[in-house]
Design a protein around this motif. Structure first.
Motif, PDB file in Angstrom:
ATOM      1  N   LYS A  44     -10.419  -3.263  -1.791  1.00  0.00           N
ATOM      2  CA  LYS A  44     -11.495  -4.590  -2.424  1.00  0.00           C
ATOM      3  C   LYS A  44     -11.042  -5.559  -1.554  1.00  0.00           C
ATOM      4  O   LYS A  44     -11.068  -7.194  -1.652  1.00  0.00           O
ATOM      5  CB  LYS A  44     -10.432  -5.188  -3.318  1.00  0.00           C
ATOM      6  CG  LYS A  44     -11.147  -3.632  -4.437  1.00  0.00           C
ATOM      7  CD  LYS A  44     -10.448  -3.809  -6.325  1.00  0.00           C
ATOM      8  CE  LYS A  44     -11.373  -2.681  -7.077  1.00  0.00           C
ATOM      9  NZ  LYS A  44     -10.955  -2.889  -8.704  1.00  0.00           N
TER      10      LYS A  44
ATOM     11  N   GLU B  76      -5.566   0.009   0.461  1.00  0.00           N
ATOM     12  CA  GLU B  76      -5.536   1.137  -0.056  1.00  0.00           C
ATOM     13  C   GLU B  76      -7.230   0.918  -0.991  1.00  0.00           C
ATOM     14  O   GLU B  76      -7.765   1.628  -0.544  1.00  0.00           O
ATOM     15  CB  GLU B  76      -3.735   1.681  -1.024  1.00  0.00           C
ATOM     16  CG  GLU B  76      -4.174   0.845  -1.845  1.00  0.00           C
ATOM     17  CD  GLU B  76      -2.255   0.736  -1.674  1.00  0.00           C
ATOM     18  OE1 GLU B  76      -1.929   0.782  -3.050  1.00  0.00           O
ATOM     19  OE2 GLU B  76      -1.825   1.173  -1.357  1.00  0.00           O
ATOM     20  N   ASP B  77      -7.148  -0.301  -1.986  1.00  0.00           N
ATOM     21  CA  ASP B  77      -8.362   0.080  -3.128  1.00  0.00           C
ATOM     22  C   ASP B  77      -9.855  -0.212  -2.525  1.00  0.00           C
ATOM     23  O   ASP B  77     -10.942  -0.619  -3.101  1.00  0.00           O
ATOM     24  CB  ASP B  77      -8.163  -0.865  -4.190  1.00  0.00           C
ATOM     25  CG  ASP B  77      -7.243  -2.427  -3.668  1.00  0.00           C
ATOM     26  OD1 ASP B  77      -7.703  -2.832  -2.719  1.00  0.00           O
ATOM     27  OD2 ASP B  77      -6.777  -2.779  -4.624  1.00  0.00           O
TER      28      ASP B  77
END
Length: 68
Positions: free
Chosen positions: A26, A23-24
């Protein structure tokens, strides 16, 4: 929450190798076939807690093609 980025275009049952994004954005999660060949595993020398999976090239190629 993971989001599907790319999957095996030959998949017929929905549970095939897939590239997921976190979700981020990364990290990536790769779903594939567990490497069980002892010779390949010996080459990798994986530490405790890690595993290796085989992912068809088409999964990654599809993702990178979409990024262009």
């Amino acid at each position: 929450m993971l989001r599907k980025l790319s999957g095996d275009p030959e998949c017929r049952n929905g549970t095939c190798p897939t590239l997921w994004g976190t979700e981020d954005a990364k990290d990536y999660v790769v779903q594939g076939y567990v490497v069980t060949d002892p010779a390949r595993l010996a080459q990798l020398n994986l530490p405790e807690g890690e595993t290796a999976v085989v992912v068809p090239a088409t999964v990654l190629e599809e993702y990178f093609r979409a990024q262009r």
